[in-house]
Design a protein around this motif. Structure first.
Motif, PDB file in Angstrom:
ATOM      1  N   GLY A   6       0.909  -0.870  -0.034  1.00 50.85           N
ATOM      2  CA  GLY A   6       0.109   0.117   0.268  1.00 50.85           C
ATOM      3  C   GLY A   6       0.948   1.292  -0.574  1.00 50.85           C
ATOM      4  O   GLY A   6       2.073   1.179  -0.125  1.00 50.85           O
ATOM      5  N   LEU A   7       0.365   1.820  -0.075  1.00 50.52           N
ATOM      6  CA  LEU A   7       0.870   3.853   0.219  1.00 50.52           C
ATOM      7  C   LEU A   7       0.397   4.626   1.939  1.00 50.52           C
ATOM      8  O   LEU A   7      -0.397   4.332   1.723  1.00 50.52           O
ATOM      9  N   MET A   8       1.387   4.687   2.089  1.00 49.27           N
ATOM     10  CA  MET A   8       1.203   5.669   3.128  1.00 49.27           C
ATOM     11  C   MET A   8       2.428   6.957   3.135  1.00 49.27           C
ATOM     12  O   MET A   8       3.446   7.383   2.404  1.00 49.27           O
ATOM     13  N   GLU A   9       2.092   8.265   3.167  1.00 54.60           N
ATOM     14  CA  GLU A   9       2.246   9.163   2.519  1.00 54.60           C
ATOM     15  C   GLU A   9       2.517  10.053   3.635  1.00 54.60           C
ATOM     16  O   GLU A   9       1.822  10.652   5.087  1.00 54.60           O
ATOM     17  N   LEU A  10       3.799  10.340   4.463  1.00 52.90           N
ATOM     18  CA  LEU A  10       4.692  10.610   6.137  1.00 52.90           C
ATOM     19  C   LEU A  10       4.486  12.544   5.401  1.00 52.90           C
ATOM     20  O   LEU A  10       5.819  12.907   4.666  1.00 52.90           O
ATOM     21  N   THR A  11       3.622  13.284   5.781  1.00 49.52           N
ATOM     22  CA  THR A  11       4.573  14.595   5.593  1.00 49.52           C
ATOM     23  C   THR A  11       4.882  15.289   7.061  1.00 49.52           C
ATOM     24  O   THR A  11       5.189  16.449   7.138  1.00 49.52           O
ATOM     25  N   THR A  12       4.768  14.931   8.192  1.00 47.48           N
ATOM     26  CA  THR A  12       5.149  14.956   9.592  1.00 47.48           C
ATOM     27  C   THR A  12       5.622  14.049  10.111  1.00 47.48           C
ATOM     28  O   THR A  12       5.273  12.545   8.974  1.00 47.48           O
ATOM     29  N   SER A  13       6.372  14.203  11.028  1.00 46.56           N
ATOM     30  CA  SER A  13       7.233  12.897  11.873  1.00 46.56           C
ATOM     31  C   SER A  13       5.889  11.671  12.022  1.00 46.56           C
ATOM     32  O   SER A  13       4.537  12.381  12.608  1.00 46.56           O
ATOM     33  N   ALA A  14       6.481  10.421  13.152  1.00 42.27           N
ATOM     34  CA  ALA A  14       5.224   9.637  13.308  1.00 42.27           C
ATOM     35  C   ALA A  14       5.899   8.791  14.070  1.00 42.27           C
ATOM     36  O   ALA A  14       7.213   7.924  13.793  1.00 42.27           O
ATOM     37  N   PHE A  15       5.080   7.545  15.086  1.00 45.19           N
ATOM     38  CA  PHE A  15       5.204   6.387  16.034  1.00 45.19           C
ATOM     39  C   PHE A  15       4.539   5.253  14.437  1.00 45.19           C
ATOM     40  O   PHE A  15       3.574   5.464  14.435  1.00 45.19           O
ATOM     41  N   ARG A  16       5.923   4.803  14.134  1.00 41.92           N
ATOM     42  CA  ARG A  16       4.695   3.200  13.347  1.00 41.92           C
ATOM     43  C   ARG A  16       5.284   2.127  14.325  1.00 41.92           C
ATOM     44  O   ARG A  16       5.996   1.974  15.275  1.00 41.92           O
ATOM     45  N   LEU A  17       4.169   2.143  14.593  1.00 37.12           N
ATOM     46  CA  LEU A  17       3.720   0.549  15.153  1.00 37.12           C
ATOM     47  C   LEU A  17       3.618  -0.471  14.953  1.00 37.12           C
ATOM     48  O   LEU A  17       2.906  -0.527  13.899  1.00 37.12           O
ATOM     49  N   ILE A  29       4.413   8.536  25.663  1.00 38.51           N
ATOM     50  CA  ILE A  29       5.505   9.121  25.617  1.00 38.51           C
ATOM     51  C   ILE A  29       4.543  10.705  24.512  1.00 38.51           C
ATOM     52  O   ILE A  29       5.030  11.726  25.101  1.00 38.51           O
ATOM     53  N   LYS A  30       3.463  10.450  24.046  1.00 34.29           N
ATOM     54  CA  LYS A  30       2.863  12.056  23.269  1.00 34.29           C
ATOM     55  C   LYS A  30       2.484  12.583  24.690  1.00 34.29           C
ATOM     56  O   LYS A  30       2.685  13.535  23.807  1.00 34.29           O
ATOM     57  N   ASP A  31       2.287  12.531  25.188  1.00 34.88           N
ATOM     58  CA  ASP A  31       1.291  13.700  26.810  1.00 34.88           C
ATOM     59  C   ASP A  31       2.209  13.964  27.112  1.00 34.88           C
ATOM     60  O   ASP A  31       2.047  15.277  27.410  1.00 34.88           O
ATOM     61  N   ARG A  32       3.577  13.282  28.000  1.00 29.37           N
ATOM     62  CA  ARG A  32       4.808  13.514  28.248  1.00 29.37           C
ATOM     63  C   ARG A  32       5.550  13.841  28.414  1.00 29.37           C
ATOM     64  O   ARG A  32       6.219  15.024  28.615  1.00 29.37           O
ATOM     65  N   GLY A  33       5.893  13.607  26.663  1.00 33.08           N
ATOM     66  CA  GLY A  33       7.218  13.858  26.276  1.00 33.08           C
ATOM     67  C   GLY A  33       7.621  15.123  25.243  1.00 33.08           C
ATOM     68  O   GLY A  33       9.056  15.609  26.024  1.00 33.08           O
ATOM     69  N   PRO A  34       6.758  15.850  25.175  1.00 36.35           N
ATOM     70  CA  PRO A  34       6.663  17.262  24.755  1.00 36.35           C
ATOM     71  C   PRO A  34       7.106  18.145  25.574  1.00 36.35           C
ATOM     72  O   PRO A  34       7.622  18.964  25.548  1.00 36.35           O
ATOM     73  N   ILE A  54       7.817  14.445  18.390  1.00 31.61           N
ATOM     74  CA  ILE A  54       7.378  13.876  19.073  1.00 31.61           C
ATOM     75  C   ILE A  54       5.566  14.913  19.492  1.00 31.61           C
ATOM     76  O   ILE A  54       4.417  13.655  19.484  1.00 31.61           O
ATOM     77  N   ASP A  55       5.845  16.386  19.964  1.00 33.05           N
ATOM     78  CA  ASP A  55       4.321  16.404  19.931  1.00 33.05           C
ATOM     79  C   ASP A  55       4.193  16.558  17.946  1.00 33.05           C
ATOM     80  O   ASP A  55       2.110  16.653  18.769  1.00 33.05           O
ATOM     81  N   ALA A  56       3.962  16.401  17.591  1.00 29.79           N
ATOM     82  CA  ALA A  56       3.972  16.392  16.002  1.00 29.79           C
ATOM     83  C   ALA A  56       3.167  14.994  15.352  1.00 29.79           C
ATOM     84  O   ALA A  56       2.325  14.892  13.872  1.00 29.79           O
ATOM     85  N   ALA A  57       3.883  13.918  15.858  1.00 28.11           N
ATOM     86  CA  ALA A  57       3.687  12.498  15.547  1.00 28.11           C
ATOM     87  C   ALA A  57       1.862  12.097  15.426  1.00 28.11           C
ATOM     88  O   ALA A  57       1.656  12.503  16.215  1.00 28.11           O
ATOM     89  N   SER A  58       1.560  11.590  13.880  1.00 32.97           N
ATOM     90  CA  SER A  58       1.542  10.957  14.041  1.00 32.97           C
ATOM     91  C   SER A  58       1.204   9.117  14.341  1.00 32.97           C
ATOM     92  O   SER A  58       2.766   8.639  14.655  1.00 32.97           O
ATOM     93  N   ILE A  59       0.686   8.774  14.849  1.00 35.97           N
ATOM     94  CA  ILE A  59       0.540   6.920  14.959  1.00 35.97           C
ATOM     95  C   ILE A  59       0.449   6.295  13.483  1.00 35.97           C
ATOM     96  O   ILE A  59      -1.456   6.168  13.582  1.00 35.97           O
ATOM     97  N   LEU A  60       1.063   5.717  12.690  1.00 35.38           N
ATOM     98  CA  LEU A  60       0.807   4.580  11.975  1.00 35.38           C
ATOM     99  C   LEU A  60       1.096   3.244  12.406  1.00 35.38           C
ATOM    100  O   LEU A  60       2.065   2.807  12.871  1.00 35.38           O
ATOM    101  N   GLU A  61       0.306   2.047  11.945  1.00 33.14           N
ATOM    102  CA  GLU A  61       0.514   0.946  12.929  1.00 33.14           C
ATOM    103  C   GLU A  61       0.643   0.531  11.040  1.00 33.14           C
ATOM    104  O   GLU A  61       0.325   0.170  10.316  1.00 33.14           O
TER     105      GLU A  61
END
Length: 965
Positions: free
Chosen positions: A226-237, A277-282, A896-903
């Motif tokens: 498939g295709l995933m487009e990363l425009t910001t940072s992301a957490f890869r799960l 991490i997203k809640d406390r990291g920034p 971390i603040d701007a990262a999305s979560i990708l599974e």
């Protein structure tokens, strides 16, 4: 078509038909040249074998077959050279080799047999050498040169230097290629291809099969990606191959900047960690440490503390876990307090520890590993008493003798100013001892030697009341000379006198003999006044004493006296003697009658009116007083000759008279010759024995008492053997005794053979135990004496140095985290801990905190900690300095603040902006989050990158695999 051209085509067609498609014409010629050489060589060998088998062998046959075989070998090798990927210069070198080899073959044909091997001029060595050089050149350029030099560049084509286009070798991303193919008629045509590299692998493979497997995996999955487009940072799960869930933090360009610190069993757990991490990291702060701090970690439901300095270097850690973090913090504070006042204990070989036991103080010896070697048997009222006892022991232990239980020994020891010895048998009983002390060690040693030398042959002699003893003169004189002088004199066959003089040897003269009258308690009642030539003469002297004493009168005088006596010749003489019996004057001449002698004497008496007048008709006892106001007696025969005297003096006249009476009482007792030492039993309530030398000296007495005489005699046999075989040791205040057979141990004995300490360890044999004891004795003087009040810092050396903080029960409180190469550095480390531990603060972790860590190479990275100090995220990149990693942490907070979560649950393409450039790139990510491939270039627009990605997706599954060297 010329015959040469036709032959060329035929050779190529045959090669293609039987071998395959040739890469070059030299492959074809090399192959056929190899076949030709093989046939020629085989013909030569066949002709030689058949010729000898048919008994037709001759020099001509040998010459022909030899030339054919040698020529065939040369051609075979040259054919192999042509078939190998050899450079032009390599072929040229091989041609030279072939030429030299053929010269050798021709030389053989010329000189054989007339100038070969002992015939004629004998050119065999030269011919063989020429041929060998040629063959060596051919083989060397293809085989030996690459092997010896380790490189192929000289004669063989180098790896990577092929005719493949640069795009296939990775040297270019775009290029053209001529594709040559056969048409329907079997003739060759070609196309020009435009080649462009669209994707590349991110990892390298060690082998071709591994690379092939990776390519096949990409080919099989790329069409469904498939295709995933990363425009910001992301957490890869994603779920890894072990079915554990993990995550990575990637920038918008796909580069990974952080990973999870542990794996998760469930997807929800991994997603929860990412959410935390997203809640406390920034908003997480960077942990700051001033001087030192305690950190706390949890492992398997147990909490541990660690002391670190401001550079995050671990200084100390707890080895015991605690149930909660609060207990770990309390343990860390206790450690700081105890370490500050703890003594540094360096026990390299042996040390002495003072400790309380059953309400009293005692001591024990420990080794460098803190194992107890021996424990004292006594207890002391106070620690100071125990300290004094062990210090005195250590001072003596350095020179302590090492004895073995079960072996008879003579122990020589000093009490006060006097030296003594005792004999200990194989059952550890003291069976004999010296009767009195000697001022010098050498005297006591000599007496022990006398006892040892005479014990086996000594007679058992019991004196009922009194006996005459006839004994040799000069036996066992008192030692007053140096032992070394005695040994030197003995080696030279000379005898030393008591004052160190040399006694001249008289080979013809035997010993002279004396006699004495002794009682059962060894009191000498009477003794001879002069030596006798033999035992018979001494015995005759005893008989004369008996005869004279039985008829002797008692003469007592206090002043000088005149005596008239008959000489041996029958003439009469007179003399004047003083009260001590000394002759003051003599008649000087003989008289024919007593009256004549008396008349002459009276003339002189007028000069000494106070002198008494004694008339001697028979033998007489004289009581006299000497110049020391002591009294004695002597026996004078009728001729005025001294035949016996009191060997002792007495304080009063009555005591001297009593001594004289004892002689008369035992006058007729038996006579015994005493040529060697004796064991003399005697009774004093119980039975005892004394060991008496011929000169009457008592050198040993029994240490035990016996109920009967028979018991005493029965026990003398083992005493004889023990005395004769016993070794001699000088015993001080401390003696080390080895004991045991299968498991050997040791104990420390005092001067009275009382046990001071017993070992707590066992050894395999006496040699091992003796070596261990020698280590103790050699290092006893430097052994530290210590007492563990609360805790001590023990220095330990096991190839490298380390320390442990232990309490008095040897429970470990803390230890060093890292070892150091030498003691000085360790002492410096201990001092650093001593200074920093009391001032160390606690690292306060917020809900999340960034921690900056430097590795051994000085590179820095970050990790994100939770409120319990556990790492929940690790940085993937390293930085050159602390300032650089701090700047990176600031960027990480924003990412971390701007990262999305990708599974990631399947293979997919990621399309994202290029790093450090304007443009777009794509990555192919597998279901485990691993990058399988990436674009080879940065595309100007998102559409171009997407088109390139789609082109790879469309054509890659059917792409063929080519390998280039």
């Amino acid at each position: 078509m010329t015959s040469t051209t036709k032959l060329h085509q035929d050779l190529f067609r045959l090669y293609e038909h039987y071998v395959g498609e040739p890469d070059s014409k030299k492959d074809v010629y090399g192959y056929w040249l190899f076949i030709l050489g093989y046939l020629i060589g085989a013909t030569g060998v066949f002709a030689f074998v058949v010729g000898y088998a048919g008994d037709t062998g001759s020099y001509v046959l040998i010459r022909v077959s030899g030339v054919a075989a040698a020529t065939g070998l040369s051609l075979c090798l040259f054919g192999l050279v042509l078939m190998l990927p050899v450079r032009k210069r390599g072929i040229q070198a091989s041609v030279v080799g072939v030429a030299i080899a053929l010269v050798g073959v021709a030389s053989f044909a010329v000189v054989y047999p007339h100038d070969w091997r002992g015939h004629g001029a004998d050119w065999s060595v030269e011919v063989i050498a020429i041929y060998a050089v040629g063959i060596g050149i051919i083989a060397g350029v293809t085989a030996l040169v690459p092997v010896v030099t380790g490189q192929r560049g000289m004669f063989v084509e180098e790896e990577g230097q092929t005719e493949d286009p640069p795009i296939l070798t990775g040297d270019a991303l775009e290029g053209a290629q001529f594709a040559v193919f056969r048409d329907g008629d079997g003739d060759w045509q070609w196309h020009v291809l435009h080649l462009e590299a669209l994707a590349k692998s991110t990892d390298s493979a060690v082998t071709r099969p591994a690379a092939t497997d990776g390519i096949e995996r990409v080919k099989s999955q790329i069409s469904s990606a498939g295709l995933m487009e990363l425009t910001t940072s992301a957490f890869r799960l994603y779920e890894d191959r072990e079915e554990n869930w993990q995550w990575t933090l990637a920038r918008d360009d796909g580069s990974v900047i952080g990973t999870c610190s542990r794996e998760f069993d469930q997807r929800d757990d991994a997603e929860g960690a990412v959410s935390l991490i997203k809640d406390r990291g920034p908003g997480a702060d960077v942990i700051e440490i001033e001087n030192a701090a305690f950190t706390y970690t949890e492992e398997r439901d147990q909490w541990y503390w660690q002391l670190i300095d401001d550079e995050r270097t671990p200084l100390a850690s707890s080895d015991v876990g605690h149930r909660s973090q609060e207990r770990a913090e309390e343990a860390a504070r206790t450690f700081a307090e105890r370490f500050e006042h703890a003594r540094v204990l360096d026990v390299e070989h042996v040390g002495a520890e003072l400790y309380e036991r059953d309400g009293g103080w005692t001591w024990r010896l420990v080794d460098g590993d803190d194992d107890v070697l021996a424990t004292a048997t006594d207890e002391f009222d106070g620690r100071r008493d125990a300290e004094e006892a062990v210090e005195a022991l250590l001072a003596e232990l350095e020179s302590a003798s090492i004895t073995t239980a079960g072996e008879p020994v003579h122990e020589l020891y000093q009490t006060g100013e006097d030296w003594h010895f005792r004999l200990v048998d194989d059952s550890e009983h003291v069976v004999a001892r010296s009767p009195d002390g000697d001022e010098r060690y050498v005297d006591t040693k000599h007496r022990a030697e006398q006892f040892s030398e005479g014990a086996r042959e000594a007679d058992v002699v019991e004196i009922d009341d009194a006996e005459y003893e006839v004994y040799p003169v000069g036996d066992d004189a008192e030692l007053t000379f140096d032992e070394a002088e005695a040994s030197e004199a003995a080696a030279a066959g000379r005898e030393l006198t008591a004052d160190g003089g040399v006694v001249e040897a008289d080979d013809d003269a035997g010993p002279e003999w004396n006699w004495r009258l002794v009682t059962d308690d060894r009191e000498v009642v009477a003794a001879s006044t002069e030596p006798h030539a033999d035992t018979e003469s001494a015995t005759a002297a005893i008989d004369r004493v008996r005869e004279q004493a039985s008829e002797a009168d008692l003469i007592e005088f206090e002043n000088a006296a005149f005596q008239v006596y008959e000489a041996d010749s029958g003439e009469w003489r007179w003399r004047l003697i003083d009260e001590d019996g000394n002759v003051l004057a003599d008649s000087g001449e003989e008289h024919t009658s007593r009256s004549e002698a008396a008349e002459a004497m009276m003339t002189l008496k007028e000069q000494a009116p106070n002198a008494e007048l004694l008339e001697i008709e028979t033998a007489a006892f004289e009581l006299f007083e000497n110049e020391d106001d002591e009294w004695g007696w002597r026996l004078i025969d009728e001729g005025g000759k001294l035949v016996a005297e009191d060997p002792a003096t007495h304080p009063t006249r009555e005591a001297a008279r009593a001594a004289m009476d004892r002689l008369l009482e035992h006058l007729d007792t038996s006579v015994r010759t005493m040529e060697r030492p004796i064991f003399q039993p005697y009774a004093s309530e119980d039975w005892h024995w004394r060991f008496v030398l011929p000169n009457g000296e008592i050198v040993a007495v029994s240490a035990d008492r016996y109920p009967t005489r028979d018991d005493l005699v029965d026990q003398l046999e083992p005493i004889r053997e023990a005395a004769a075989t016993a070794k001699r040791y000088m015993i001080g205040d401390v003696t080390v005794q080895l004991y045991g057979t299968d498991d050997c141990q040791f104990r420390l004995l005092d001067r009275d053979r009382e046990t001071l300490a017993d070992s707590d360890v066992s050894y395999a044999d006496h040699e091992e135990a003796r070596a261990a004891v020698q280590t103790i004795t050699e290092n006893a003087a430097d052994a530290p004496v210590f007492s563990i009040e609360d805790a001590v810092v023990r220095l330990e050396n096991d190839s490298e140095w380390s320390w442990r903080l232990v309490d008095r029960e040897r429970e470990e409180i803390a230890s060093a985290v890292e070892t150091v190469p030498d003691k000085d550095e360790l002492l410096s480390t201990v001092e650093t801990v001593r200074q920093l531990a009391p001032r160390a603060g606690r690292v306060d972790f917020d809900v999340a905190s960034f921690e900056l860590i430097a590795d051994e190479e000085g590179r820095w990275r970050w990790q994100l900690l939770d409120e319990n100090g556990r790492a929940i995220a690790n940085g993937s990149e390293t930085y050159a300095s602390n300032e650089a990693v701090r700047e990176a942490v600031a960027d990480v907070r924003e990412l971390i603040d701007a990262a999305s979560i990708l599974e990631i649950d399947s293979v997919s393409f990621e399309l994202h902006a290029a790093e450090d450039e304007d443009g777009w790139v794509w990555h192919l990510i597998d279901e485990y989050g691993t990058t399988m491939a990436e674009s080879t270039q940065v595309y100007d627009t998102r559409t171009d990158a997407r088109d390139a990605m789609n082109g790879v997706k469309a054509h890659a599954p059917e792409g063929w695999i080519t390998f280039t060297d």
